[in-house]
Design a protein around this motif. Structure first.
Motif, PDB file in Angstrom:
ATOM      1  N   LEU A 172       0.768  -1.154   0.026  1.00 44.80           N
ATOM      2  CA  LEU A 172      -0.049  -0.002  -0.022  1.00 44.80           C
ATOM      3  C   LEU A 172       0.929   1.179   0.072  1.00 44.80           C
ATOM      4  O   LEU A 172       0.522   2.130  -0.602  1.00 44.80           O
ATOM      5  N   MET A 173       1.865   1.347   0.800  1.00 42.82           N
ATOM      6  CA  MET A 173       2.651   2.415   0.939  1.00 42.82           C
ATOM      7  C   MET A 173       3.469   2.814  -0.453  1.00 42.82           C
ATOM      8  O   MET A 173       3.455   3.686  -0.921  1.00 42.82           O
ATOM      9  N   ASP A 213      -0.783   3.769 -18.710  1.00 41.27           N
ATOM     10  CA  ASP A 213       0.248   4.417 -19.560  1.00 41.27           C
ATOM     11  C   ASP A 213       0.487   3.446 -21.000  1.00 41.27           C
ATOM     12  O   ASP A 213       0.774   3.827 -22.064  1.00 41.27           O
ATOM     13  N   LEU A 214       0.589   2.094 -20.664  1.00 41.63           N
ATOM     14  CA  LEU A 214       0.740   1.127 -21.642  1.00 41.63           C
ATOM     15  C   LEU A 214      -0.313   1.089 -22.435  1.00 41.63           C
ATOM     16  O   LEU A 214       0.155   0.789 -23.780  1.00 41.63           O
ATOM     17  N   ILE A 218       4.717   5.791  -4.899  1.00 44.98           N
ATOM     18  CA  ILE A 218       5.267   5.731  -6.111  1.00 44.98           C
ATOM     19  C   ILE A 218       4.277   5.497  -7.128  1.00 44.98           C
ATOM     20  O   ILE A 218       3.896   4.594  -7.613  1.00 44.98           O
ATOM     21  N   PRO A 219       3.774   6.637  -7.956  1.00 50.34           N
ATOM     22  CA  PRO A 219       3.013   6.794  -8.715  1.00 50.34           C
ATOM     23  C   PRO A 219       2.977   5.844 -10.111  1.00 50.34           C
ATOM     24  O   PRO A 219       2.003   5.287 -10.851  1.00 50.34           O
ATOM     25  N   VAL A 220       4.082   5.628 -10.238  1.00 51.13           N
ATOM     26  CA  VAL A 220       4.764   4.833 -11.568  1.00 51.13           C
ATOM     27  C   VAL A 220       3.905   3.608 -11.383  1.00 51.13           C
ATOM     28  O   VAL A 220       3.441   2.870 -12.352  1.00 51.13           O
ATOM     29  N   ILE A 221       3.884   2.959 -10.194  1.00 52.40           N
ATOM     30  CA  ILE A 221       3.399   1.574  -9.892  1.00 52.40           C
ATOM     31  C   ILE A 221       1.766   1.481 -10.310  1.00 52.40           C
ATOM     32  O   ILE A 221       1.468   0.353 -10.958  1.00 52.40           O
ATOM     33  N   SER A 222       1.090   2.387  -9.790  1.00 54.39           N
ATOM     34  CA  SER A 222      -0.280   2.416 -10.264  1.00 54.39           C
ATOM     35  C   SER A 222      -0.865   2.885 -11.727  1.00 54.39           C
ATOM     36  O   SER A 222      -1.852   2.895 -12.067  1.00 54.39           O
TER      37      SER A 222
END
Length: 67
Positions: A47-48, A62-63, A53-57
């Motif tokens: 969760l942290m 984006d793909l 780290i917005p790239v994870i979500s």
């Protein structure tokens, strides 16, 4: 939000999944709560990571070209 809700489903005192697992395994709620502690810790770490780290979500949108 989904990760947060999932954590709520298996943490006491309202963890619905704990009551179901306790009934199926026929063990006490206290015993199953002790067993779920490593999963709660790992879920909080995830969760942290997802939160800070917005790239994870956002990698899947984006793909798919959804910007």
């Amino acid at each position: 939000m989904v990760v947060n809700l999932a954590i709520g489903l298996f943490t006491p005192p309202v963890g619905v999944n704990l009551y179901v697992a306790s009934g199926i395994a026929r063990i006490s709620l206290q015993e199953i709560s002790r067993g779920v502690i490593p999963f709660v810790i790992s879920a909080l770490i995830v969760l942290m990571l997802v939160t800070y780290i917005p790239v994870i979500s956002t990698w899947l949108p984006d793909l798919l070209g959804m910007k």
